[in-house]
Design a protein around this motif. Sequence first.
Motif, mmCIF file in Angstrom:
data_model
loop_
_atom_site.group_PDB
_atom_site.id
_atom_site.type_symbol
_atom_site.label_atom_id
_atom_site.label_comp_id
_atom_site.label_asym_id
_atom_site.label_seq_id
_atom_site.Cartn_x
_atom_site.Cartn_y
_atom_site.Cartn_z
ATOM 1 N N ILE A 289 0.817 -1.209 0.000
ATOM 2 C CA ILE A 289 0.000 0.000 0.000
ATOM 3 C C ILE A 289 0.855 1.264 0.000
ATOM 4 O O ILE A 289 0.585 2.215 -0.740
ATOM 5 C CB ILE A 289 -0.941 -0.024 1.224
ATOM 6 N N ALA A 290 1.913 1.260 0.823
ATOM 7 C CA ALA A 290 2.735 2.467 0.934
ATOM 8 C C ALA A 290 3.351 2.804 -0.422
ATOM 9 O O ALA A 290 3.259 3.933 -0.906
ATOM 10 C CB ALA A 290 3.817 2.271 1.992
ATOM 11 N N THR A 291 3.967 1.823 -1.071
ATOM 12 C CA THR A 291 4.628 2.079 -2.344
ATOM 13 C C THR A 291 3.632 2.416 -3.442
ATOM 14 O O THR A 291 3.939 3.185 -4.346
ATOM 15 C CB THR A 291 5.466 0.852 -2.755
ATOM 16 N N SER B 298 1.277 4.335 -3.421
ATOM 17 C CA SER B 298 0.947 5.761 -3.466
ATOM 18 C C SER B 298 1.951 6.553 -4.294
ATOM 19 O O SER B 298 1.730 7.720 -4.590
ATOM 20 C CB SER B 298 0.862 6.334 -2.048
ATOM 21 N N GLU B 299 3.062 5.923 -4.673
ATOM 22 C CA GLU B 299 4.042 6.605 -5.514
ATOM 23 C C GLU B 299 3.506 6.862 -6.923
ATOM 24 O O GLU B 299 4.010 7.723 -7.634
ATOM 25 C CB GLU B 299 5.338 5.788 -5.604
ATOM 26 N N ALA C 115 -0.164 6.335 -7.724
ATOM 27 C CA ALA C 115 -1.626 6.297 -7.791
ATOM 28 C C ALA C 115 -2.277 7.657 -8.007
ATOM 29 O O ALA C 115 -2.045 8.590 -7.249
ATOM 30 C CB ALA C 115 -2.162 5.689 -6.504
ATOM 31 N N ALA D 270 -6.962 8.908 -5.233
ATOM 32 C CA ALA D 270 -5.952 8.668 -4.199
ATOM 33 C C ALA D 270 -5.976 9.750 -3.128
ATOM 34 O O ALA D 270 -5.832 9.468 -1.942
ATOM 35 C CB ALA D 270 -4.562 8.589 -4.853
ATOM 36 N N LYS D 271 -6.184 10.997 -3.546
ATOM 37 C CA LYS D 271 -6.138 12.094 -2.572
ATOM 38 C C LYS D 271 -7.281 12.009 -1.564
ATOM 39 O O LYS D 271 -7.180 12.527 -0.459
ATOM 40 C CB LYS D 271 -6.118 13.453 -3.282
ATOM 41 N N PHE E 90 -6.410 7.837 0.515
ATOM 42 C CA PHE E 90 -5.335 7.594 1.487
ATOM 43 C C PHE E 90 -5.593 8.260 2.840
ATOM 44 O O PHE E 90 -5.413 7.626 3.881
ATOM 45 C CB PHE E 90 -3.960 7.960 0.913
ATOM 46 N N VAL F 228 -0.744 -0.620 7.918
ATOM 47 C CA VAL F 228 0.514 -0.217 7.282
ATOM 48 C C VAL F 228 1.440 0.443 8.308
ATOM 49 O O VAL F 228 1.090 1.473 8.875
ATOM 50 C CB VAL F 228 0.249 0.791 6.140
#
Lengths: 340, 320
Positions: free
Chosen positions: B218-220, B222-223, B225, B242-243, B246, B261
């Motif tokens: 999930i963390a990655t 967001s790079e 998305a 995404a905005k 997240f 996470v």
Amino acid sequence: MVIEAPSRLRTETDQREILLSIRNLHVWYELRRFGFGIVGYVRAVDKVSFDLHRGEAIAVVGESGCGKSTLMKTILGLVKPREGNVIFEGKEIANADSATLKWYRSQVGYIQQDPYGALPPFMSVRRILEEPLIIAAIRNGKERLERIHRVMEEVKLYPVEDFLGKFPHMLSGGQQQRVVIARAMILNPKLIVADEPVSMLDASVRVEILKLLRGLQESHNLSFIYITHDLSTVKYFSERIFVMYAGKLVEQSPIGELLKNPLHPYTHALLSATSDPDARNALSFREVPPGEPPSLVKPPPGCRFHPRCAQMIQGLCEIEEPPEFTPAADHRVACWLHKP
Amino acid sequence: MRSENGRLLRVENLVMYFATLRGPVQAVDGVDFELGVNRAVVILGESGCGKSSLAKAILRLLPRNIAKYSGRVYLHGRDVMQLSDEEFRQSIRWVEMSLVPQAAMNALNPVLRVGDQVAEPAIIHMGMSKAEALEAARTMFQRVGVAEDFLNRYPFELSGGMRQRVALAMALVTMPSLVILDEPTSALDLLTQANIFNTLKRIKKELGTSFILITHDIATSSELADDVAVMYAGQIVETGEAKDFFPDPLHPYSKMLMASVPRLRADQDPQFITGQPPSLISPPSGCRFAERCPARFEKCAEEPPVIERDGRKVRCWLYA
Ligand SMILES: Nc1ncnc2c1ncn2[C@@H]1O[C@H](COP(=O)(O)OP(=O)(O)O)[C@@H](O)[C@H]1O
Ligand SMILES: Nc1ncnc2c1ncn2[C@@H]1O[C@H](COP(=O)(O)OP(=O)(O)O)[C@@H](O)[C@H]1O
Ligand code: SF4
Ligand code: SF4
Ligand SMILES: [Mg+2]
Ligand SMILES: [Mg+2]
């Protein structure tokens, strides 16, 4: 169970007794060619020294191939060092006789990365857990079963009766890892080495297993070495962090201090490459050093990170290996930028 | 030519079941989502929830034991599910949409030079000559960050990160509108992963490519998305930008997934989700997440509707 937040983590010099001392450790693998004998060495661990206190949890981070597993296998007495010492409770382990090694093996537990590969497929959970007890000469069958019950409850494999007869393939990844943990714990070790214990598991299970390990570490006052490439988990788990690059320990620090004030350019790079879930990440590029870690057969001269380092000092970094500097109490770094 | 109001792809009620001895596996069960031109959607979910199957369903890569395959896949406004297999192969797969499969870096042909492997789709699907295709491969190597002299190397001579870039070049060499990335970096080291995400961002910017990024990280995710779709037990349970997603996921499963996470830059204690996803052979009726859901109530025994709210969609009774 409460996980310590970074702000509460210890930063002053540790007063606890030292359990394990690593001194000037070199572990090289021979490279052989048929007919030519030894043609070179893989310098997997090169001049590594550190102390681990009783009841202390440390994390070792670094990319694959940097020597983390080799360091751990040497600590476990599975690989012989070329040079240097592994001293556990004052006894030399690196070149110990078999009686000392047998005693030592009962003092340390090992948790591997791949739980399925670590468990013998044709043994039931009960046999897997009973075997170390038999080897440790615990002859009373009732006592063995009691200890198996106790450890299975501790790793939350209950109802115990449901799991005793199961074989590894009948268990989920998370349950398999609990069996591996139970096996590592069953002889009441003083030290646990966990080599990427959750990297093969799903995110939701990962946290559960890490919390279990942290709980065991605290309740048994275990010393713990947690190897990982995932920086975002270390602060939930350990007090100090060791950063490895290309066979070298490049930085050692209490975790809170390292997150606030990373000193080595490689540590910087690891931190800035670690994402938290945030939609803004997609809007910018991350600062990442170019290239890949070097070959350990012919590592770069001087600082092994110099070919990738933006702050490299010409005429120094590519020639002379940086020694370890101690810019703050408990914070060590092998980088010329921090020469006093 | 590219769009229908800026929309590149619209998937409606996509279904893909596999036949097994114990009954059909409902790996993709009524999936709906859309993707704009030059946008990236990430599909998040635990392993086994049907992410790779969804990729295969969109690209019509059907295994032999397919039991059911239906739905609509509109690309540039045209339903490509209506095309014959031959038409789909000639004008859609590789040409318009390509795939970097899971573990692609280990699936390169060991006895062919990587340059030839990257050139091959351009020859087969774009009708280029060998020389033109090699030139296209050379250009693509530059874009994905592989040195040109690697064209003549064999896969075993390359690191994992380089092989993954080669697989990416292969998916891009035909200049498709859409590239599906299935767990593109999960086997790679942190810095290599970050480098590859920088490359993907640059390609998205420079070539205008759209991406479907499939991952459990999930963390990655967001790079890359722009949009997020959360998958659970064969179904999409939430979609949104995404905005919005997240900071404030809506579905109870999404909330728990986000809470699991570990974060480098925040102190919050990560939580875990107890229990396991249901079997895809006989999924429960009603909400598929009900067994693990802390917010479950009587309604949840019935199949939850998809609720629309401020441009977001969520499949949950709480929002009805
Ligand atoms: N048995 C071995 N023989 C030769 N080289 C090895 C052996 N085991 C590991 N290596 C090499 O030693 C280096 C360090 O490996 P390892 O300790 O497994 O790193 P890590 O655990 O950090 O990924 C790597 O270059 C690896 O290829
Ligand atoms: N060809 C197949 N036949 C039967 N079952 C399959 C097949 N491919 C995938 N599955 C099953 O479908 C489910 C979804 O798989 P997959 O799409 O690979 O999930 P993910 O990519 O999210 O991990 C899993 O239960 C998997 O075992
Ligand atoms: S010693 Fe020099 S090359 Fe090495 S990390 Fe420090 S500044 Fe960079
Ligand atoms: S529909 Fe009910 S059980 Fe399902 S996620 Fe919503 S509240 Fe939970
Ligand atoms: Mg390792
Ligand atoms: Mg998959």
